[in-house]
Design an enzyme around this catalytic site. Structure first.
Site, short mmCIF file in Angstrom:
data_model
loop_
_atom_site.label_atom_id
_atom_site.label_comp_id
_atom_site.label_asym_id
_atom_site.label_seq_id
_atom_site.Cartn_x
_atom_site.Cartn_y
_atom_site.Cartn_z
N HIS A 235 71.94 33.16 33.15
CA HIS A 235 72.39 32.38 32.00
C HIS A 235 73.88 32.57 31.73
O HIS A 235 74.50 33.55 32.19
CB HIS A 235 71.59 32.79 30.76
CG HIS A 235 71.74 34.25 30.41
ND1 HIS A 235 72.84 34.75 29.75
CD2 HIS A 235 70.95 35.32 30.68
CE1 HIS A 235 72.72 36.05 29.60
NE2 HIS A 235 71.57 36.43 30.17
N GLU A 311 63.93 38.81 30.42
CA GLU A 311 64.66 40.02 30.74
C GLU A 311 63.83 41.26 30.37
O GLU A 311 62.86 41.17 29.61
CB GLU A 311 66.00 40.02 30.00
CG GLU A 311 66.91 41.23 30.24
CD GLU A 311 67.27 41.46 31.70
OE1 GLU A 311 66.37 41.89 32.46
OE2 GLU A 311 68.43 41.22 32.07
#
Length: 431
Positions: A235, A311
């Site tokens: 990202h 994550e």
């Protein structure tokens, strides 16, 4: 009762810039003999990939209709459309909604050409759509020279050699209308025949060289088909990224910063130029969803959310710098650095736990997207874990890889279980 005529249409479109100079190509094939019955291609000026793909579909349907005078009558014609555009196939099959205003009139035009009952749609990998792809590129090349595509100058049929000698081909199997099976068997048979078998074939003189060329190195392995290719996108930046703070799935779920949004637009443009991504899958965290949305808007694709791509949960370390963790939880940090089985302070995830989660996610996605190129928008640890597992590297390899914000990596997964790392931490699109 008269049997319907059966055709296979292969169509494609491309744009060099998306939007940019664009063209389409379409070919109508006899599913029994594998012969090319009609070709169409055109340079259409500046347009997007999706517009060009729809234009190719329309041209192919019109070409098939022109071959059968009473094509509009019920039962007169059965057409199997094969394209490597997941968007067009799913929209025309009625499984995806058509949201973009540029697509709606094109889809409506395509639907009016033949009765809905006469047309079925099938997605195929890009490498199996070479004839139409070559036609589209010839059209764009002609447009670059200020001209239109001319059939007499085309070499597209060389990508899929065919013959009218139907007697030498295996019989078509499967239910009536299974045109794709017939075309595939025809091509397979023709590809394996020596050049002398048909003096009428326009490419017969070239066949001996390719047929006699020995396979060497990895080429000697059995044909495993196209791999599932994961384009791994980290990202864009958040406010925490430049400060190098732990930012996992157990913290504040920050949005992209202004810099991160700019990075997302840069990678969106780059991926649109490459034109290879067919699906987008994202972590559920906001920074990934926002990055994925920027790419999806440019490519005209939907985003699927996959929980397994989130994550690591860094527990009590969320939002802290490495130095702050060292100061507050020094012993815990040392233990974490020494063993992948140790979790961060306060009930976070160990890297061993993350590896199991990511492995299970990888297995699901490689099965779901076999033969396709998929963009996975995710985070540092999942990407490093996928790369580490592909290389067969030990857990400590996670600390020996650099992964910048908005960087691109890629891993290909083959049917025999092997994987190949193709790219790591590419940031050229940001320069």
């Amino acid at each position: 009762m008269t049997q319907p005529r059966q055709f296979v249409i292969e169509a494609d479109g491309g744009s060099r810039g998306n939007p940019g100079p664009a063209g389409y190509g379409a070919v109508v094939i006899d599913p029994v003999t594998g012969e090319t019955l009609a070709e169409a291609a055109e340079y259409i000026g500046v347009a997007t990939n999706n517009v060009a793909e729809y234009k190719g579909l329309i041209a192919g349907l019109k070409a098939a209709k022109a071959l059968v005078p009473d094509a509009s009558a019920d039962g007169a014609l059965q057409v199997r459309v094969r394209m490597d555009s997941k968007l067009v196939v799913e929209q025309m099959s009625g499984r995806w909604k058509i949201k973009h205003p540029d697509m709606k009139p094109l889809a409506a035009e395509a639907a009016r050409i033949l009765p809905a009952s006469a047309v079925t749609y099938e997605w195929i990998p890009r490498e199996k759509n070479k004839h139409a792809d070559r036609l589209a590129n010839e059209a764009m090349d002609a447009g670059k020279r200020g001209r239109q595509w001319e059939p007499s100058a085309s070499t597209a049929s060389l990508d899929t050699p065919r013959s009218s000698a139907a007697s030498a081909l295996p019989p078509v199997s499967g239910p009536p209308g299974d045109a794709a099976a017939g075309a595939a068997k025809a091509r397979a048979a023709l590809a394996s025949r020596p050049a002398a078998a048909s003096a009428a074939s326009p490419v017969s003189a070239a066949a001996p060289a390719s047929a006699a060329a020995p396979q060497v190195g990895w080429g000697a392995a059995p044909d495993l088909g196209a791999p599932a290719t994961f384009v791994l996108l980290r990202h864009g930046e958040t406010a925490l990224t430049p400060e190098k703070r732990f930012s996992g799935s157990g913290g504040s779920d920050p949005e992209l910063s202004a810099a991160g949004r700019h990075q997302a637009e840069c990678i969106a443009r780059s991926l649109a130029d490459r034109g290879t991504v067919e699906e987008i899958v994202s972590s559920p965290l906001r920074r990934c969803r926002e990055t994925a949305a920027a790419v999806a808007a440019r490519l005209g694709l939907e985003v699927r959310i996959e929980e397994g791509l989130r994550e690591t949960d860094f527990g009590a370390w969320e939002g802290l710098t490495f130095a702050e963790v060292r100061e507050r939880y020094g012993a815990d940090l040392d233990a974490w650095l020494a063993s992948a089985k140790v979790a961060p302070t306060g009930g976070g995830e160990s890297f061993a736990e993350v590896a199991r989660r990511v492995s299970a996610t990888r297995d699901r996605l490689t099965t779901r997207y076999a033969g396709r190129t998929v963009l996975l928008v995710t985070h540092v640890t999942p990407i490093k874990t996928l790369v580490r597992l592909a290389l067969g590297a030990p857990p400590e390899a996670l600390f020996r890889m650099e992964l910048s914000a908005a960087s691109v990596s890629a891993v290909a997964y083959y049917a025999d279980g092997n994987a190949s790392v193709r790219l790591l931490n590419d940031t050229s699109h940001l320069r």
